[in-house]
Design an enzyme around this catalytic site. Sequence first.
Site, mmCIF file in Angstrom:
data_model
loop_
_atom_site.group_PDB
_atom_site.id
_atom_site.type_symbol
_atom_site.label_atom_id
_atom_site.label_comp_id
_atom_site.label_asym_id
_atom_site.label_seq_id
_atom_site.Cartn_x
_atom_site.Cartn_y
_atom_site.Cartn_z
ATOM 1 N N ALA A 1 0.961 -1.120 0.038
ATOM 2 C CA ALA A 1 -0.049 0.021 0.082
ATOM 3 C C ALA A 1 0.941 1.193 -0.142
ATOM 4 O O ALA A 1 1.985 1.216 0.100
ATOM 5 C CB ALA A 1 -0.758 0.103 1.245
ATOM 6 N N GLU B 1 -0.225 2.569 7.007
ATOM 7 C CA GLU B 1 -0.336 3.749 6.040
ATOM 8 C C GLU B 1 -1.031 5.040 6.937
ATOM 9 O O GLU B 1 -0.510 6.094 6.489
ATOM 10 C CB GLU B 1 -1.261 3.314 4.834
ATOM 11 C CG GLU B 1 -0.651 2.002 3.976
ATOM 12 C CD GLU B 1 0.749 2.090 3.589
ATOM 13 O OE1 GLU B 1 1.555 3.292 3.685
ATOM 14 O OE2 GLU B 1 1.338 1.072 3.708
ATOM 15 N N GLU C 1 9.928 4.400 7.401
ATOM 16 C CA GLU C 1 9.708 3.067 7.240
ATOM 17 C C GLU C 1 9.977 2.338 8.818
ATOM 18 O O GLU C 1 8.918 1.606 9.330
ATOM 19 C CB GLU C 1 9.981 2.492 6.107
ATOM 20 C CG GLU C 1 9.848 2.871 4.870
ATOM 21 C CD GLU C 1 8.391 2.675 4.517
ATOM 22 O OE1 GLU C 1 7.335 2.169 5.467
ATOM 23 O OE2 GLU C 1 7.693 3.648 3.671
HETATM 24 N N1 ARG Z 1 5.789 3.713 1.378
HETATM 25 C C1 ARG Z 1 5.058 2.387 1.138
HETATM 26 C C2 ARG Z 1 5.019 1.780 2.545
HETATM 27 O O1 ARG Z 1 5.809 1.187 3.057
HETATM 28 C C3 ARG Z 1 5.974 1.554 0.152
HETATM 29 C C4 ARG Z 1 5.942 1.981 -1.123
HETATM 30 C C5 ARG Z 1 7.003 1.426 -1.787
HETATM 31 N N2 ARG Z 1 7.043 1.478 -3.140
HETATM 32 C C6 ARG Z 1 8.106 1.154 -3.931
HETATM 33 N N3 ARG Z 1 7.774 1.336 -5.393
HETATM 34 N N4 ARG Z 1 9.027 0.659 -3.813
HETATM 35 O O2 ARG Z 1 3.931 2.020 3.062
HETATM 36 ZN ZN ZN Z 2 5.744 2.269 5.038
#
Ligand code: ARG
Ligand code: ZN
Length: 887
Positions: A285, A321, A343
């Site tokens: 997500a 999220e 993250e």
């Molecule tokens: N920020 C997103 C999450 O960890 C992940 C997005 C990753 N996208 C990518 N194309 N690598 O919630």
């Molecule tokens: Zn994330």
Amino acid sequence: MDIATTPTNPDGNPELADAAPTPHRPPVIHREDYRPFPWRVPTTDLAFELGIEKTRITATLAVERNPDAEPSDRLRLNGDGITAQSVTVDGEAVNDWEMDGPDLVLPLAGDAHTVEIVTEIDPSANTQLMGLYASNGMLCTQCEAEGFRRITFFPDRPDVLSTYRVRMSGPKEQFPILLCNGNRAAEGENGDGTHWAEWHDPWPKPSYLFALVAGDLVANSGDFTTVSGRRVECNIWVRREDLARTDHALESLHRSMRWDEETFGREYDLDLYNIVAVSDFNMGAMENKGLNVFNTKYVLADKDTATDGDFDAVEGVIAHEYFHNWSGNRITCRDWFQLSLKEGFTVLRDQLFSQDMRGEAVKRIEDVRILRAAQFPEDAGPLAHPIRPDSYREISNFYTATVYNKGAEVIRMMRSMAGEERFRKGTDLYFERHDGEAATCEDFVRAIEDGAGLDLTQFRLWYSQAGTPRVRVSHEVAGDGIRITLSQQVPATPGQAKKQPMVIPLRLAVHSKANETTGTEHIAVLTEAEQVFEYPLTGPDPVISINRGFTAPVIVERELARDDLVFLAAHDDDPFARYEALQELAVDHLVAAASGETSEGGEAALVEAFRAILADGTLDDAMRGELMMLPSETYLFEAMAGSGATGTRKADPGAIHAARERLKAAIGSGCAEELDALYDRAEEVAFDDPAGRGARKVKAQVLVYAAASDPAKAAEMAARQYDRADNMTDRQGALMVLAGLEAPEREERLADFYDRYRGNDLVIDKWFTLQALSLHPQVIAQVEALAQHRDFTIRNPNRVRSLYMAFAGNPQGFHAQDGAGYRMIADLILKLDPINPQTAARFVSPLGRWRRIEPKRAALMKAELERIAEADNLSRDTYEQVSRSLD
Ligand code: ARG
Ligand code: ZN
């Protein structure tokens, strides 16, 4: 070093021999080279004329010089596979711009300008699923990390924050719903069958948080009132046929919003929160401001189609999220090397949330199991990197278990050392100090130091050193005290030969085996290569319980007598430590057995320990179910590799699999009566009973042991469970076991499942997965046949993962002696790479583990990597992973 400078093939690889950066040899980006962008972009106006096959974008950027940067008379705007239809500066068409590779470079003489660029793209041709793409007749975006540059030319880096106004227009029948970040400002009809909407996001954001969705969607809506009394409209947008499966997502969102107010003091900051479910999605997500885009897998759930585990995953990802709104959006990252800033912290936040929702002990065990299955092997292999990497070629390759899960463990250690209250002071200071900024990991650590009152000078090594530390424990009794010697060793990893001692906080207690009493808990913070800690004894026959709650992401090496482990498994007051003792008993026995050493009494001790777990009336079934799970084969590979007297042993997948199956059979027959009794008791528990989840978990485990010890009986039990099931957990648990058996019930129930759920993509994914993961001896042929099935498509990442990721995680199939499993994965990578490089590159790491595997298989794995490396036009993503894996 990479494959071009050290040909791994004895003949050399002529086409890889040149050293210039070409599409084959994408350049390396270094963290040290960070420089602020010379221009600011206070506002961005975007106008989209939407169409599945042609979308036209007019981007208007207000730019001004950044006083904090080295001045430049050129504006470099990133692009990827796009061309400019027109460029104007301050209203005048210009043609003095040039393309530098994919980027557009424009001379700018003044201090502030307005730049307008028109681009046109074909979303239906976007198979990479980065930027603007079509999915099931709708349009949606994925911009993190570098997808925005596939829509328009822009300084596509997280430290350029801008306020966005977006106008979208398109055919009303095809796209009745038009969504973007922030708030809807205006909408209307054009009178020609098209309509438009204008959106305004008041919060400045980097381009990776931009999102747009256009499609025929319906919402499950429910307001949330924030702590200060503001009403937030929350919507879960899905296709009409999926609406009935969205309640859990909406409730999870509301719970997350409340929890973040109560636990971290964070309130939501817009009047609208939209979540859209999309069936074609590379990851789980995406936290786009006010408009999260989700893989359907983490939105849709009901009892008939989703397992208990699926419900938990939906809750966890919705929370993740949502929490990003503060840890990610309000405070974002200065550059992508800082990815763990958002993250790691956000994973910790979602883990703590789920612990509060579902119980701490079980959630902690689940999280450690994931860490050990995914991150420990990464840290021990060619792709090892610190949680804050120093370099990359393709940032998509660094959305890893290390950045996410080890990143969370590192912040969890800070919390353990500070205690909850002081940690909260630290996070409060972080949010206050850096709100509205693009920050660094260093900013975070300093805020925790200042706010929580910790000295994290040496602790910072966790950000720069890769590799899982090993902690050795020994002790001696001295009078009425115990002296515990702890020593640490951090293994060498690619590019990091020498390591410094880390700060390792370990919760521990000294129990008395003779008195059957548990000792008080201490926290020992190991900071040196070797250190002695002294504690009072509480009774004779001390047994040390260490790394309780898994306070540190390390491998503990202790030489405990088997009796001591049995004692801890039965009596430790820390639930994680109990689990750990059982795991250790199993690891010791299985590694010995797989290595051809005698493990006399090992099996009997495990059977007895299991019997005690099955009979223990103080355990609830949710916990019992965890304790019943043997260590995974991947984890056992890690334990076997480097073990033995000389420390040079390699993992033998065949021997480990056989030893583990033997142990399962021994437990299944040794505890047959207890397992049957447990099953009968669990079967009486109704779905909605608070004990229902635990009951379903232990039933699935009983079937697993029965399958190993008495396949005929297991087939009968599983078929019965399948037929009587009123929920997906029981149905899938039964079918998983049946899929591994050579029994008529297998084909019948698999066919029934397929017919019953035909057309439901997420459930058909399960149908692929449980066959690809099965213990059936013909699994390779079965996966080959499934790849030809009419429902298989290489264009949908969920479907690809449901078949091939599952297969790569099935040691018996993947590690087949003749290399057929390796070949299948390499073939997939080569086929998928031109279509969806990001997803293709994810399949490299299973092959990359060759160095830790016995020589015959290692040679086969390496040969497949070499075959991939020789292919023409590999993507940056796959090139990077393959070259690192061969280094
Ligand atoms: N920020 C997103 C999450 O960890 C992940 C997005 C990753 N996208 C990518 N194309 N690598 O919630
Ligand atoms: Zn994330």
